[in-house]
Scaffold this motif. Sequence first.
Motif, PDB file in Angstrom:
ATOM      1  N   ASN A   1       0.805  -1.217   0.000  1.00  0.00           N
ATOM      2  CA  ASN A   1       0.000   0.000   0.000  1.00  0.00           C
ATOM      3  C   ASN A   1       0.846   1.278   0.000  1.00  0.00           C
ATOM      4  O   ASN A   1       0.423   2.327   0.472  1.00  0.00           O
ATOM      5  N   GLY A   2       2.051   1.186  -0.526  1.00  0.00           N
ATOM      6  CA  GLY A   2       2.893   2.375  -0.667  1.00  0.00           C
ATOM      7  C   GLY A   2       4.126   2.354   0.214  1.00  0.00           C
ATOM      8  O   GLY A   2       5.135   2.992  -0.089  1.00  0.00           O
TER       9      GLY A   2
ATOM     10  N   ILE B   1      11.174  17.965  -8.284  1.00  0.00           N
ATOM     11  CA  ILE B   1      10.439  18.406  -7.088  1.00  0.00           C
ATOM     12  C   ILE B   1       9.007  17.872  -7.156  1.00  0.00           C
ATOM     13  O   ILE B   1       8.464  17.365  -6.172  1.00  0.00           O
ATOM     14  N   ALA B   2       8.422  17.904  -8.344  1.00  0.00           N
ATOM     15  CA  ALA B   2       7.051  17.404  -8.527  1.00  0.00           C
ATOM     16  C   ALA B   2       6.973  15.911  -8.235  1.00  0.00           C
ATOM     17  O   ALA B   2       6.050  15.451  -7.553  1.00  0.00           O
ATOM     18  N   VAL B   3       7.972  15.147  -8.703  1.00  0.00           N
ATOM     19  CA  VAL B   3       7.970  13.702  -8.471  1.00  0.00           C
ATOM     20  C   VAL B   3       8.061  13.417  -6.969  1.00  0.00           C
ATOM     21  O   VAL B   3       7.283  12.629  -6.424  1.00  0.00           O
TER      22      VAL B   3
ATOM     23  N   TYR C   1       4.945  11.530  -4.879  1.00  0.00           N
ATOM     24  CA  TYR C   1       5.072  10.231  -4.188  1.00  0.00           C
ATOM     25  C   TYR C   1       4.813  10.407  -2.700  1.00  0.00           C
ATOM     26  O   TYR C   1       4.213   9.558  -2.048  1.00  0.00           O
ATOM     27  N   GLN C   2       5.201  11.581  -2.166  1.00  0.00           N
ATOM     28  CA  GLN C   2       4.949  11.860  -0.736  1.00  0.00           C
ATOM     29  C   GLN C   2       3.431  11.942  -0.515  1.00  0.00           C
ATOM     30  O   GLN C   2       2.881  11.290   0.353  1.00  0.00           O
ATOM     31  N   GLU C   3       2.759  12.694  -1.394  1.00  0.00           N
ATOM     32  CA  GLU C   3       1.298  12.863  -1.304  1.00  0.00           C
ATOM     33  C   GLU C   3       0.588  11.508  -1.372  1.00  0.00           C
ATOM     34  O   GLU C   3      -0.382  11.260  -0.678  1.00  0.00           O
TER      35      GLU C   3
ATOM     36  N   GLY D   1       1.819   8.674  -0.510  1.00  0.00           N
ATOM     37  CA  GLY D   1       2.288   7.745   0.533  1.00  0.00           C
ATOM     38  C   GLY D   1       3.088   6.595  -0.038  1.00  0.00           C
ATOM     39  O   GLY D   1       3.052   5.469   0.481  1.00  0.00           O
ATOM     40  N   VAL D   2       3.809   6.880  -1.135  1.00  0.00           N
ATOM     41  CA  VAL D   2       4.640   5.835  -1.768  1.00  0.00           C
ATOM     42  C   VAL D   2       6.123   6.134  -1.517  1.00  0.00           C
ATOM     43  O   VAL D   2       6.596   7.253  -1.727  1.00  0.00           O
ATOM     44  N   THR D   3       6.847   5.122  -1.036  1.00  0.00           N
ATOM     45  CA  THR D   3       8.270   5.290  -0.735  1.00  0.00           C
ATOM     46  C   THR D   3       9.059   5.725  -1.964  1.00  0.00           C
ATOM     47  O   THR D   3       8.869   5.184  -3.054  1.00  0.00           O
ATOM     48  N   LEU D   4       9.933   6.697  -1.769  1.00  0.00           N
ATOM     49  CA  LEU D   4      10.801   7.236  -2.831  1.00  0.00           C
ATOM     50  C   LEU D   4      11.968   7.902  -2.100  1.00  0.00           C
ATOM     51  O   LEU D   4      11.779   8.391  -0.981  1.00  0.00           O
ATOM     52  N   VAL D   5      13.150   7.873  -2.661  1.00  0.00           N
ATOM     53  CA  VAL D   5      14.268   8.554  -2.007  1.00  0.00           C
ATOM     54  C   VAL D   5      14.832   9.631  -2.926  1.00  0.00           C
ATOM     55  O   VAL D   5      14.919   9.430  -4.151  1.00  0.00           O
ATOM     56  N   ASP D   6      15.166  10.804  -2.382  1.00  0.00           N
ATOM     57  CA  ASP D   6      15.793  11.856  -3.194  1.00  0.00           C
ATOM     58  C   ASP D   6      17.272  11.542  -3.334  1.00  0.00           C
ATOM     59  O   ASP D   6      17.847  10.805  -2.518  1.00  0.00           O
ATOM     60  N   HIS D   7      17.915  12.119  -4.342  1.00  0.00           N
ATOM     61  CA  HIS D   7      19.297  11.733  -4.648  1.00  0.00           C
ATOM     62  C   HIS D   7      20.305  12.199  -3.585  1.00  0.00           C
ATOM     63  O   HIS D   7      21.369  11.595  -3.426  1.00  0.00           O
TER      64      HIS D   7
END
Length: 362
Positions: A104-105, A286-288, A292-294, A296-302
Motif C-alpha cells: 500500500n505504498g 520536485i514534482a515527483v 510520491y509523498q502525497e 504515501g509511496v516510498t521514494l528517495v531523493d538523490h
Amino acid sequence: TTHDEKLINEAITFIKACYDELQLSEEQQQERINEIEKEILQTGSYTHKTFELTHGAKMAWRNSNRCIGRLLWNTLHVFDERDIQTADEAFDKLKRHIEFATNNGKIRSAITIFPPRMNGKDPLRIWNHQLVRYAGYDEGEQVIGDSTSIKFTKMCQELGWESKKTPFDILPLVIQEDGKAPKLYNLPEEMIKEVPITHPDYPDLKKLGVKWYAVPIISDMRMEIGGIDYPMAPFNGWYMETEIGARNLADEERYNLLPKVAEILGLDTRSNHSLWMDKALVELNIAVLHSYQEAGVTLVDHHTAAKQFKSFERKEKESGREVTGNWVWLIPPVSPATTHIFHKRYNNQVNVPNYFYQNEPS
Ligand code: HEM
Ligand SMILES: N=C(Nc1cccc(CNC[C@@H]2CCCN2)c1)c1cccs1
C-alpha cells in the motif's frame, strides 16, 4: 579444469564467504563442502539450502556496483520459489510479489527466486524488463507511451495482446516455460499502484495528465550464486526520484516533458543560457518527490540516497570488506557534484554473488 571442477571451486568460494558471514563453524563449512562436492560429481550440479540462497541474494545486492541503494542489503525479503514449475503458478507468485512489495505504498524490498538454469536450459523465464512497465507504440511520426517498450509491445501484440494505446498502458507479463511458446498474463489493474504527478506550486502541471508506477521490479537479470545461475529472480526496491524525473519523464527519447514543463513555468525557452532546461528539470524532480509523498509511496531523493550510500561505505569498512562501485552509474543525473560520490573513485571490480544481464529469451 573440467566443468565440475570449475563449479566445485565456485561453490567452495561461496560457502566459505557465506558461512563466515553467518558465523557458522569450520566443521559445518567443511561438511557442507564435502556434501556439495559429492552432489556435483554425481549430478553435475548442486542445490542451495534456503538459508544459503537467502544470504547469497543479499550478497548479490551488496556486490551490485551500479546500485546506490545498497545500505539496506541485509533487509532484502527473499521468497524461495524454486519448486514452481508452471507459468500459471509463476504468475501467482509474481502477483504475490507485487502485492508484498507495494504494501500500500510502504514499499518493501523483495526478491522471488524461481528454479535455476539446469544443463543450459531455463525451466522458467519472464520476458518483461520489469513486472510493471508502460507500453510503447511507434505511430510513424510520433511515439505513444514508453519508447523503450516499443519492441516488447509489438511482440505482445503478436501474441494477441490488445490495448487502449494510451501513453500509460500497463504491459502484460510474458512468461515462458521450458523453452516453449511464451504465455501472456494480464495483471489486475487494482494491484498496480500508480502516482499522478503534480507540483505544489504549479497547479497547471496536473493538466499534463502524467503519472508513473510506484514499484520498480527488475525481472530480466540473472542472479549468480556459487556457480549456479538463477535466470528468473525478479527483485524490487523503491525509486530514486531522478530515475523518474530526470530520465523516464525527461529524456527526449522517453516522455520528453521538459519543454512542456518549461512552458507551464513561463520560462524563456529560446536561449540556452537562461538554463530553462535545468530549471524545468529541477521542478519536475520536485514534482515527483511531492507526488510520491502525497500518495504515501516510498521514494528517495538523490541527496538522501547519496548520504545512505556514504553510510554503506562506512559500514562495509567496519565489516572489513572493500566497497566496489561503478562511479558512472552511482553519480545521480541531477546535481552529481553536490554528492560525495562525484569527488571520489570506486574500484569497479565485479565480485560474485551478483546480478548480471543475460541473453534475451527466445
Ligand atoms: C531499496 C531501494 C533501492 C534504491 C533506491 C536503488 C537505487 C538504484 C538506482 C538509482 C540504480 C541505477 C538504475 C538506473 O540508472 O537505471 C540501481 C541499480 C541497480 N540496483 Fe539498486 N536500488 C535499490 C534496491 C535494490 C535491490 C533490492 C536490488 C537487488 C536485490 C538492487 C540491485 C540493483 C542492480 C543489479 C542495479 C544495476 C542495474 C543495471 O545494471 O541495469 N537495488 N539501484
Ligand atoms: N530503483 C531501482 N532502479 C533500477 C534498478 C536496476 C535497474 C533499473 C533499470 N535500469 C535500466 C535503465 C535503462 C538503461 C539505463 N537505466 C532501475 C530499482 C529497481 C529494482 C530494485 S531497485
